[in-house]
Scaffold this motif. Sequence first.
Motif, mmCIF file in Angstrom:
data_model
loop_
_atom_site.group_PDB
_atom_site.id
_atom_site.type_symbol
_atom_site.label_atom_id
_atom_site.label_comp_id
_atom_site.label_asym_id
_atom_site.label_seq_id
_atom_site.Cartn_x
_atom_site.Cartn_y
_atom_site.Cartn_z
ATOM 1 N N VAL A 1 0.852 -1.200 0.000
ATOM 2 C CA VAL A 1 0.000 0.000 0.000
ATOM 3 C C VAL A 1 0.880 1.239 0.000
ATOM 4 C CG1 VAL A 1 -1.939 -1.101 1.172
ATOM 5 C CG2 VAL A 1 -0.167 0.039 2.518
ATOM 6 N N SER A 2 0.322 2.292 -0.559
ATOM 7 C CA SER A 2 0.953 3.608 -0.522
ATOM 8 C C SER A 2 -0.132 4.630 -0.212
ATOM 9 C CB SER A 2 1.624 3.946 -1.856
ATOM 10 O OG SER A 2 2.188 5.238 -1.818
ATOM 11 N N PRO A 3 -0.090 5.272 0.950
ATOM 12 C CA PRO A 3 -1.134 6.251 1.278
ATOM 13 C C PRO A 3 -1.029 7.466 0.369
ATOM 14 C CG PRO A 3 0.634 6.361 2.877
ATOM 15 C CD PRO A 3 0.937 5.184 2.001
ATOM 16 N N PRO A 4 -2.101 8.241 0.265
ATOM 17 C CA PRO A 4 -2.037 9.452 -0.556
ATOM 18 C C PRO A 4 -1.051 10.455 0.037
ATOM 19 C CG PRO A 4 -4.053 9.422 0.721
ATOM 20 C CD PRO A 4 -3.412 8.085 0.911
ATOM 21 N N ALA B 1 -6.135 14.716 2.534
ATOM 22 C CA ALA B 1 -6.499 14.030 1.294
ATOM 23 C C ALA B 1 -6.980 12.619 1.607
ATOM 24 C CB ALA B 1 -5.307 13.976 0.342
ATOM 25 N N THR B 2 -8.026 12.191 0.919
ATOM 26 C CA THR B 2 -8.567 10.834 1.056
ATOM 27 C C THR B 2 -8.607 10.205 -0.324
ATOM 28 O OG1 THR B 2 -9.959 11.546 2.912
ATOM 29 C CG2 THR B 2 -10.522 9.457 1.854
ATOM 30 N N ASP B 3 -8.103 8.954 -0.436
ATOM 31 C CA ASP B 3 -8.128 8.303 -1.746
ATOM 32 C C ASP B 3 -9.348 7.401 -1.867
ATOM 33 O OD1 ASP B 3 -7.567 5.926 -0.387
ATOM 34 O OD2 ASP B 3 -5.505 5.790 -1.066
ATOM 35 N N ASP C 1 -1.242 4.398 -5.726
ATOM 36 C CA ASP C 1 -1.941 3.139 -6.009
ATOM 37 C C ASP C 1 -3.454 3.328 -6.091
ATOM 38 O OD1 ASP C 1 -2.439 3.674 -3.372
ATOM 39 O OD2 ASP C 1 -1.729 1.754 -2.597
ATOM 40 N N GLY C 2 -3.908 4.515 -6.433
ATOM 41 C CA GLY C 2 -5.341 4.766 -6.566
ATOM 42 C C GLY C 2 -5.581 6.171 -7.057
ATOM 43 N N GLN C 3 -6.735 6.730 -6.693
ATOM 44 C CA GLN C 3 -7.090 8.084 -7.101
ATOM 45 C C GLN C 3 -7.502 8.900 -5.864
ATOM 46 O OE1 GLN C 3 -9.025 5.415 -8.757
ATOM 47 N NE2 GLN C 3 -7.162 5.192 -9.986
ATOM 48 N N ILE C 4 -7.270 10.194 -5.944
ATOM 49 C CA ILE C 4 -7.699 11.097 -4.878
ATOM 50 C C ILE C 4 -9.208 11.282 -4.974
ATOM 51 C CG2 ILE C 4 -7.553 13.437 -3.957
ATOM 52 C CD1 ILE C 4 -5.112 11.763 -3.378
ATOM 53 N N ALA C 5 -9.909 11.029 -3.883
ATOM 54 C CA ALA C 5 -11.363 11.207 -3.860
ATOM 55 C C ALA C 5 -11.745 12.624 -3.461
ATOM 56 C CB ALA C 5 -12.005 10.201 -2.900
ATOM 57 N N GLY D 1 -10.075 4.889 0.887
ATOM 58 C CA GLY D 1 -10.311 5.357 2.248
ATOM 59 C C GLY D 1 -9.058 5.687 3.027
ATOM 60 N N GLN D 2 -7.869 5.539 2.415
ATOM 61 C CA GLN D 2 -6.635 5.903 3.090
ATOM 62 C C GLN D 2 -6.475 7.423 3.055
ATOM 63 O OE1 GLN D 2 -3.563 2.325 2.582
ATOM 64 N NE2 GLN D 2 -4.060 3.260 0.623
ATOM 65 N N THR D 3 -5.825 7.968 4.083
ATOM 66 C CA THR D 3 -5.763 9.420 4.228
ATOM 67 C C THR D 3 -4.327 9.889 4.435
ATOM 68 O OG1 THR D 3 -6.091 9.311 6.627
ATOM 69 C CG2 THR D 3 -8.073 9.494 5.240
ATOM 70 N N ALA D 4 -4.135 11.162 4.154
ATOM 71 C CA ALA D 4 -2.882 11.859 4.455
ATOM 72 C C ALA D 4 -3.236 13.273 4.872
ATOM 73 C CB ALA D 4 -1.946 11.871 3.254
ATOM 74 N N THR D 5 -2.572 13.770 5.912
ATOM 75 C CA THR D 5 -2.863 15.094 6.450
ATOM 76 C C THR D 5 -1.571 15.869 6.599
ATOM 77 O OG1 THR D 5 -4.698 14.144 7.714
ATOM 78 C CG2 THR D 5 -3.999 16.362 8.308
ATOM 79 N N THR D 6 -1.592 17.135 6.196
ATOM 80 C CA THR D 6 -0.418 17.972 6.383
ATOM 81 C C THR D 6 -0.219 18.263 7.862
ATOM 82 O OG1 THR D 6 -1.721 19.982 6.080
ATOM 83 C CG2 THR D 6 -0.683 19.046 4.127
#
Length: 598
Positions: free
Chosen positions: A268-271, A341-343, A300-304, A346-351
């Motif tokens: 997996v690779s989070p956004p 950001a949420t892909d 590994d996906g798209q930004i939702a 459902g994986q997330t990344a936050t500044t």
Amino acid sequence: PTYSTQGAFVAADGTPGPEFFVGSGQSPHLAVGGDVALVVRSVTNRSDTRNLHDDIHGTCIHSDGTVLDGFVISNRPGTETAPAVAWDGSQFVVDWWDGHSGITQQPRADIYGARVSRTGVVLEQFAVANSSQPEDTPFVAARDGLTVFAYAKFYDEAPYAAYRITLRTAQFPSPDPVALPAAPSNLAASHDGGNFSLTWVDNSTNEIGFKLERRTAAFAPNWGEFARVGPNVTSYAAGPGLAGDFEATFYRVRAFNAAGDSGYSNEVSPPRVRITGPPVGSTYDEPATVTVTADAADADGQIARVEFYVNGVLAGTDTTAPYAVTLNALPAGDYNLRARATDNGGQTATTQDGTAGFGVFARPSATITSPAEGANFPDAPASVQISATAQVPPTGQSGEFVNRMDFYANGNLIGTVGGRLAAYNFEWGNVAAGAYLLTAVPTTNWLRTGTSNSVRVTVGPPPPPAAGGLYYHPLPNPIRLLDTRPGQLACDVPGAPLTGGGTRTEAARVACTGIPASAQVIVGNATVVNSVPGATGGFITLYPSGASQPTVSNLNYVAGQVVPNAFTVGLGSGDGAFNIFASSSTHFIVDIAGYFAP
């Protein structure tokens, strides 16, 4: 100093092969068990710079040249060093000098040991010698299940005290044969403010633990183990990962036991997300309009979606690139920005908080103190003395002060006074007969401008009132009748904006204003402060209570504006009130300068 351990394969005729890196550390020792060699070494633990000490590490090397990831054999408090290792036919046996029972510089140390499987799993730790006297210089030899430990032990006895070579033997059970553990699954990852977390499903019942690995696209392109956790653990959280700025990081997990490693989980690779604007430390004048932008990507996906937070509160969401949100009518203050950001998985990344933000400064203001509202200068042409004071609020720029005042009559510049003054005095000469609206614009050393109150004056003899007519009566000081903003000072503070499409009836003949019951018309200044959430453009109409709403407006505004304008409005004959119609929701201020009465 920092040490490293190197290795090389040597042919039967003594010819060495090329060197390769085994791991960090010093004092290496090696034992061979079939097609696997175990190298043990002493590695400095730098996790606490105030208490540097050595731990015992191991690395397995296969006969095909594969160097496996290093692992910790013992990392107890106190220095552990001088390791030795032997193969007893079914497992590796390690011993070392262990200072955790006393002071690392001696006078007291013990000898400890461990059993290690061919797959690099520590099966057991144990004490070899831990008497009250110091033990030193450990060594170990083993064959066919028999292990011999040799070390120097201090004997304090007659005829003299000395270190003497001491031997101990042991027979350890062979590791129980076990099946490989099942691979974990459903690995998910998230990056949150510089930290990251992993979760997975444990599909095994016989693992000793899990090995966590990661790589990045460029910074560290090869997979590497960065952590191990114990059995039945299904999550991991830690500080910043390997990835550089906005670089994709990939993760995978596998279980292990004495038999070896399971297969890998899914990768997996989070956004990733970063705020790109406004530049950090940008400043604006109130009421500010600021557009916040962000980049987001997913390997590994798209930004939702990308969510924007201002001082911890969600301010807007964008689902398409380029990702942005516009903030309107911001008052003075400091604003911290965060993007999430949420892909599509459902994986997330936050500044990270504190890495993006801007400031909004309150504008300077001025107050015209002379002439008074409604003043009349009967002789034309006239000389009108105008005085104003300036204010820079605490939420203005640091070290800011007003150093210029521009004076206007009916919107036209009539004069400028420079300098950092307590009061700005300007004599407007040769003024022709007429009615004038006076305003002032302060300018600071930061070249920021502000606004002032407005004062109406007339030049020339006033027309005589008709019989039974109304006379203008200026108030000694302007009175703020209404301010819809919460926490303000006014006669009436409802704490909520005007309702869009609704009419508010406002009583004027109240004790707070000093307007008598005989007043039939009020004169003043009205101001729209269009800073409500979701603000839109619109208009304001003022008219007497009990009368039909006219099809005209007193004020027109757009989203985010602060718009003042003078007004004259009649009061209802019965209640002495007037109506305020707002076509859209907005905050509104009414200041009264005087009134007409018989």
